[in-house]
Write an enzyme that holds these catalytic residues in place. Structure first.
Site, PDB file in Angstrom:
ATOM      1  N   GLY A   4       0.825  -1.206   0.000  1.00  0.00           N
ATOM      2  CA  GLY A   4       0.000   0.000   0.000  1.00  0.00           C
ATOM      3  C   GLY A   4       0.848   1.240   0.000  1.00  0.00           C
ATOM      4  N   SER A  47     -12.713   3.862   8.483  1.00  0.00           N
ATOM      5  CA  SER A  47     -12.769   4.049   9.944  1.00  0.00           C
ATOM      6  C   SER A  47     -11.890   5.217  10.342  1.00  0.00           C
ATOM      7  CB  SER A  47     -12.274   2.789  10.664  1.00  0.00           C
ATOM      8  OG  SER A  47     -13.081   1.713  10.326  1.00  0.00           O
ATOM      9  N   ASP A  89     -10.083   5.965  12.987  1.00  0.00           N
ATOM     10  CA  ASP A  89      -8.784   5.746  13.618  1.00  0.00           C
ATOM     11  C   ASP A  89      -8.012   4.570  13.057  1.00  0.00           C
ATOM     12  OD1 ASP A  89     -10.485   6.685  16.579  1.00  0.00           O
ATOM     13  OD2 ASP A  89      -9.027   7.899  15.474  1.00  0.00           O
ATOM     14  N   GLU A 104      10.582  -7.520   2.358  1.00  0.00           N
ATOM     15  CA  GLU A 104      10.380  -8.848   1.817  1.00  0.00           C
ATOM     16  C   GLU A 104       9.005  -8.894   1.166  1.00  0.00           C
ATOM     17  OE1 GLU A 104      11.611 -11.598   5.008  1.00  0.00           O
ATOM     18  OE2 GLU A 104      10.766 -13.204   3.778  1.00  0.00           O
TER      19      GLU A 104
END
Lengths: 229, 229
Positions: B46, B82, B84, B115
């Site tokens: 990400g 969400s 938090d 990795e």
DNA sequence: TTTTATTAGTGTATAAATTACACTTTTTAA
DNA sequence: TTAAAAAGTGTAATTTATACACTAATAAAA
């Protein structure tokens, strides 16, 4: 916009495509913008997400503040991310749509909207930003979704007739359906509750009224039933 | 992260759920994080969207930078919002998924990953943030999508056998399929090109090899064909 | 009150798809 | 040569989809 920029996530906004069904036509709800850019233009109800808001909460709030509509099921359908789609800075918009029965909701304006009005999707005014593209994308998604989920029912009054339901599907799917086969298919799904009432709206042969049995739909779904039209 | 915060939209990130199919199991690609928070944890590839990047471009770049994989079809499937979910500030994550044939791609790390490795979805390590939730949601969406779009084929090598295809669908759908009916159904769709080759992998009776005929699929689609399993 | 008009409601036949099922054939390994 | 393992195949019953026209129930008109 009615909220200070420092209160919102200025790179993420929401636009709502609200579909209605009236006079055997699909309609979409637009607002006349009260602020620049594009003040006085008819546009989709939209706004920015607040810093501590969930997307769903923001969509509900933005829709209510701009049109007066609340308590409807908004669903995210696409992200609109062209770099220059908002003239002042970079904004990604999370497109949401919903289907509602227009007569059930009282419309009202807010600080971001001068006027709220239904428009036939076949007679849309000039729209700012990429709002025409957003509406067309929503319509495409709707056409597909309506076949695999009983969301079309949301466009009808709580009490409706089978000819009305069929007409709705014909309009959304853009094709004629055989009323014998349509009726057989729908009745077999056991998703409708027949009411002991008839539609008395200036019709020579008043049709039976039904309502959608959401409880039974959920029960059947848990047992593996798959809605498909 | 390898990019300065001032270069990115810090409230919008992308996580990629990359599914593979190996040993008759679904696998998901994870990276060992090189930066805090959760340094050394296995997590979904990400990163943040750059200020002038389209979502799609960002997803492709982020995946390539963290895993070495490129030129695959990433698809947005859900927004995770969400308040938090990211410990340092408010981040909305646009979940993307893709299905690939694992043997076709060389994995490599980047500055954000120590990795890169495939994990069976039945044997996932502890994951940071809401990454387990993201993977489960992706899996649910995949299960549905694979029935209405021939994306399952992406999980197989370019040349595959019918028993392999059936096994893939059985694994994704979580149920046994009759090989006679499955074969008849698939062959009737005319989406496969039979090769004059057989699978020679230590099998007593080597099966015929096929490949997916994308050109014909697009042609049929234009004529109204609807894929469904 | 009767007749006309308009619409809802219905049934049947055929074709296509789905489901369930077991045996034969083809190859490689022993 | 035989055994083992897997691919490949066909048939019957059931269900679903498709195509189609006439009857019935009501309100409006005469």
């Amino acid at each position: 916009m009615s909220h200070k920029l420092k209160e919102v996530l200025k790179n993420i906004s929401i636009d709502c495509v609200i579909f209605g069904f009236n006079n055997n036509e699909l309609e979409v709800l637009l607002i006349k913008r009260a602020v620049n850019p594009y003040k006085d233009y008819w546009a989709l109800p939209g706004g920015f997400i607040k810093k501590n808001e969930l997307v769903k909460e923001a969509a509900d709030r933005i829709l209510f503040e701009t049109t007066g509509i609340n308590n409807i099921f908004l669903e995210e359908f696409e992200i609109f991310d062209s770099v220059d789609r908002f003239p002042l800075w970079r904004v990604l918009t999370l497109g949401h749509y919903a289907l509602i029965s227009p007569n059930l909701y009282h419309l009202s304006t807010g600080s971001d909207s001068l006027e709220v009005k239904w428009f036939s999707i076949n007679e849309l005014p000039d729209l700012p930003f990429d709002h025409l593209h957003i509406i067309n994308t929503a319509l495409m998604k709707l056409r597909n979704r309506v076949r695999y989920k009983p969301i079309g029912f949301e466009l009808l009054p709580a009490k409706f007739t089978l000819p009305q339901l069929q007409k709705l599907y014909e309009v959304i799917l853009g094709k004629e359906l055989d009323k014998r086969n349509f009726r057989k298919k729908i009745m077999k799904m056991k998703l409708l509750k027949m009411l002991n009432e008839k539609d008395k709206n200036n019709i020579k042969r008043p049709a039976l009224l039904y309502k959608f049995d959401n409880k039974n739909y959920n029960r059947l779904k848990e047992k593996g039933f798959v809605f498909e039209i």
